[in-house]
Write a protein that holds these residues in place. Structure first.
Motif, mmCIF file in Angstrom:
data_model
loop_
_atom_site.group_PDB
_atom_site.id
_atom_site.type_symbol
_atom_site.label_atom_id
_atom_site.label_comp_id
_atom_site.label_asym_id
_atom_site.label_seq_id
_atom_site.Cartn_x
_atom_site.Cartn_y
_atom_site.Cartn_z
ATOM 1 N N MET A 75 -0.839 8.139 12.445
ATOM 2 C CA MET A 75 0.473 8.417 12.210
ATOM 3 C C MET A 75 1.170 7.703 13.090
ATOM 4 N N SER A 76 0.763 7.216 14.239
ATOM 5 C CA SER A 76 1.275 6.267 15.286
ATOM 6 C C SER A 76 1.876 4.913 14.420
ATOM 7 N N PHE A 77 0.844 4.570 13.427
ATOM 8 C CA PHE A 77 1.013 3.494 12.679
ATOM 9 C C PHE A 77 2.316 3.519 11.853
ATOM 10 N N ASP A 78 1.912 4.725 11.167
ATOM 11 C CA ASP A 78 3.113 4.947 9.884
ATOM 12 C C ASP A 78 4.471 5.173 10.463
ATOM 13 N N TYR A 79 4.441 5.881 11.763
ATOM 14 C CA TYR A 79 5.786 5.905 12.531
ATOM 15 C C TYR A 79 6.650 4.768 12.951
ATOM 16 N N TYR A 80 5.595 3.775 13.462
ATOM 17 C CA TYR A 80 5.969 2.324 13.446
ATOM 18 C C TYR A 80 6.369 1.513 12.309
ATOM 19 N N ASN A 132 3.720 -3.728 3.186
ATOM 20 C CA ASN A 132 2.912 -3.881 1.801
ATOM 21 C C ASN A 132 3.224 -2.366 1.220
ATOM 22 N N PRO A 133 2.570 -2.163 -0.084
ATOM 23 C CA PRO A 133 2.958 -0.880 -0.944
ATOM 24 C C PRO A 133 2.393 0.163 -0.210
ATOM 25 N N GLU A 134 1.183 0.043 0.394
ATOM 26 C CA GLU A 134 0.530 1.349 1.196
ATOM 27 C C GLU A 134 1.190 1.620 2.247
ATOM 28 N N GLN A 135 1.796 0.844 3.076
ATOM 29 C CA GLN A 135 2.657 1.067 4.230
ATOM 30 C C GLN A 135 3.942 1.679 3.916
ATOM 31 N N LYS A 136 4.591 1.039 2.725
ATOM 32 C CA LYS A 136 5.939 1.858 2.425
ATOM 33 C C LYS A 136 5.535 3.325 1.833
ATOM 34 N N LYS A 137 4.515 3.600 1.267
ATOM 35 C CA LYS A 137 4.134 4.960 1.027
ATOM 36 C C LYS A 137 3.884 5.829 2.087
ATOM 37 N N ALA A 138 3.387 5.317 3.091
ATOM 38 C CA ALA A 138 2.962 6.309 4.274
ATOM 39 C C ALA A 138 4.085 6.139 5.284
ATOM 40 N N ALA A 139 5.146 5.221 5.234
ATOM 41 C CA ALA A 139 5.864 5.118 6.525
ATOM 42 C C ALA A 139 6.874 6.297 6.715
ATOM 43 N N LEU A 140 6.975 6.631 8.142
ATOM 44 C CA LEU A 140 7.816 7.806 8.368
ATOM 45 C C LEU A 140 9.298 7.481 9.041
ATOM 46 N N SER A 141 10.145 8.031 8.217
ATOM 47 C CA SER A 141 11.661 7.577 8.413
ATOM 48 C C SER A 141 12.353 8.042 9.740
#
Length: 464
Positions: free
Chosen positions: A133-138, A148-157
């Motif tokens: 979750m901390s990676f995705d928020y960053y 990358n596509p995986e990070q875009k899908k998981a990223a928290l706005s």
């Protein structure tokens, strides 16, 4: 009333009471998912978060009592880190450091020489969730082209609320044994987006029951045969007195049975996620997919003759988490083998501090390295390629499958026996045959390439 009843059930099944509690808790996920579908699907997000939080906390209390405080502390600290540190490298590193130290301290202070079901078991799952979750928020603070596509899908706005983090952490379908999923997936579940019919609960009852059926069958196999293949038998004088071939075949059969313990729990838990809708994975070739939370590819697991095939079919979500948040983020090193070793080291300490884990994962790395070289040899050698495509292949497959499962069981011995004195005794009794076999193959590979691969092919390979 519940405790004596559980004692009676565990005695009749011949299983430890904590194991019975765990299986019951995973199964309770099904009525929880049905309740969510029937009564809560159209409720506000706050109500759904509260349901997920309190149902998960109830399962934690049922299994671990007051020790649920460990998960509560880590969830609260993680939320405060996100709130106070923002989208910074400091927040990511602080999260990673705190959560891993807390987990490792738990391993250290609760360690025994046996496999125990205790609070550290779900906590290792929670650790990956919170660090991820901390990676995705960053990542949510970066420009889209940087992801990358995986990070875009998981990223928290935006930063999640405390209630949202709690619902995500304690969700009944993944709190105890996994699978791993991102907070963004959980948010989509709560928003009612993970469904094949917009505005209504997913038509996922049949897919969920199919996974439950497969998981229950695996559990049945484990319950019937595990008493005949106990870990403790390795340390008996009777095992040592058996012929060498018998000791090796016992390891093969023991490995097949002991792994069903994990397979059954993961597949049954996956069914809970599918039933709730979290397992929905969009449409492929006109068919709705329900494999977003798949932690096992059971058919591949049962049929592949390759070590890499077994690894790619086993504990999929955890391996994907490590690939996404450790391996790929080490790209700056510019060295794939080093990134691979670092990822395996992380997986090792995430499992625990026993020497058996270190030996298991180091052996896995060595076996996969040798297998890749062997595959390249078959691919480059016209003779071996013809042999692999000949009518003799069924016989080759049987031999390959025997070798595969024998040496899949080999590194599992220290993984399950934990301590140096135990696994060394077993390995000594079979003359370290796994180490010897793969070392001989590894050292022989250059000579085999010279004998079986034409000079032109070798020259072209060097130029590449």
């Amino acid at each position: 009333m519940a405790a004596p009843l559980l004692e009676t059930v565990s005695e009749s099944l011949g299983s430890p009471e904590p194991a019975v509690r765990l299986i019951l808790s995973i199964l309770i996920g099904y009525p929880c998912a049905l309740l969510y579908r029937r009564l809560l699907f159209h409720q506000p997000a706050t109500v759904i978060h509260l349901f997920h939080t309190f149902s998960g906390l109830a399962l934690a209390a049922f299994n671990f009592g007051s020790q649920l405080c460990h998960s509560a502390v880590c969830v609260l600290v993680q939320f405060l880190m996100l709130r106070l540190m923002g989208r910074t490298v400091t927040a990511v590193l602080s999260s990673f450091t705190f959560q891993m130290i807390y987990l490792l301290a738990g391993y250290y202070y609760t360690a025994t020489e046996e496999y125990d079901i205790k609070w550290t078991m779900p906590h290792c799952v929670l650790t990956l969730k919170l660090v991820g979750m901390s990676f995705d928020y960053y990542d949510g603070g970066k420009e889209p082209f940087q992801l990358n596509p995986e990070q875009k899908k998981a990223a928290l706005s935006s930063v999640p609320s405390l209630l949202e983090v709690c619902g995500f952490s304690y969700f009944y379908g993944g709190f105890l044994v996994g699978p791993q999923f991102t907070l963004r997936s959980y948010q989509r579940l709560v928003a009612g987006e993970l469904t094949d019919c917009p505005g209504k609960p997913a038509n996922s009852v049949v897919p969920a029951m199919k996974r439950f059926g497969v998981g229950f069958l695996c559990l049945l196999v484990y319950a019937i045969f595990s008493p005949y293949y106990p870990d403790s038998y390795f340390l008996t004088a009777e095992y040592e007195a058996q012929p060498f071939w018998y000791r090796c075949v016992f390891i093969l059969l023991w490995a097949k049975i002991v792994l069903y313990k994990y397979v059954s729990c993961w597949v049954i838990a996956e069914g809970v996620c599918i039933l709730s809708g979290l397992g929905y994975n969009g449409v492929v070739d006109g068919k709705h997919q329900w494999d977003a939370c798949a932690n096992m590819k059971v058919w591949l697991y049962e049929t592949t003759p390759l070590f890499s095939g077994t690894i790619s079919s086993f504990n999929i979500n955890t391996n994907s988490w490590v690939a996404r948040n450790v391996f790929k983020r080490l790209k700056f090193l510019g060295n794939k083998p080093l990134s691979h070793v670092t990822s395996l080291f992380f997986l090792t300490i995430w499992h625990g501090l026993h020497s058996g884990y270190f030996l298991c994962f180091s052996m896995e790395f060595f076996i996969i390295t040798v297998e890749r070289q062997a595959q390249a040899l078959v691919r480059d050698s016209p003779l071996l390629t013809r042999l692999a495509n000949s009518p003799l292949y069924p016989f080759i497959y049987v031999v390959q499958q025997f070798i595969h499962w024998l040496f899949m069981g080999y590194p599992l011995v220290p993984f399950c026996l934990f301590t140096y004195d135990k696994w060394l005794k077993v390995y000594s009794s079979i003359y370290f045959c796994g180490h010897v076999f793969f070392l001989v193959v590894y050292l022989s590979m250059p000579y085999l390439r010279k004998a079986l691969v034409p000079k032109k092919e070798r020259r072209d390979k060097k130029q590449e």
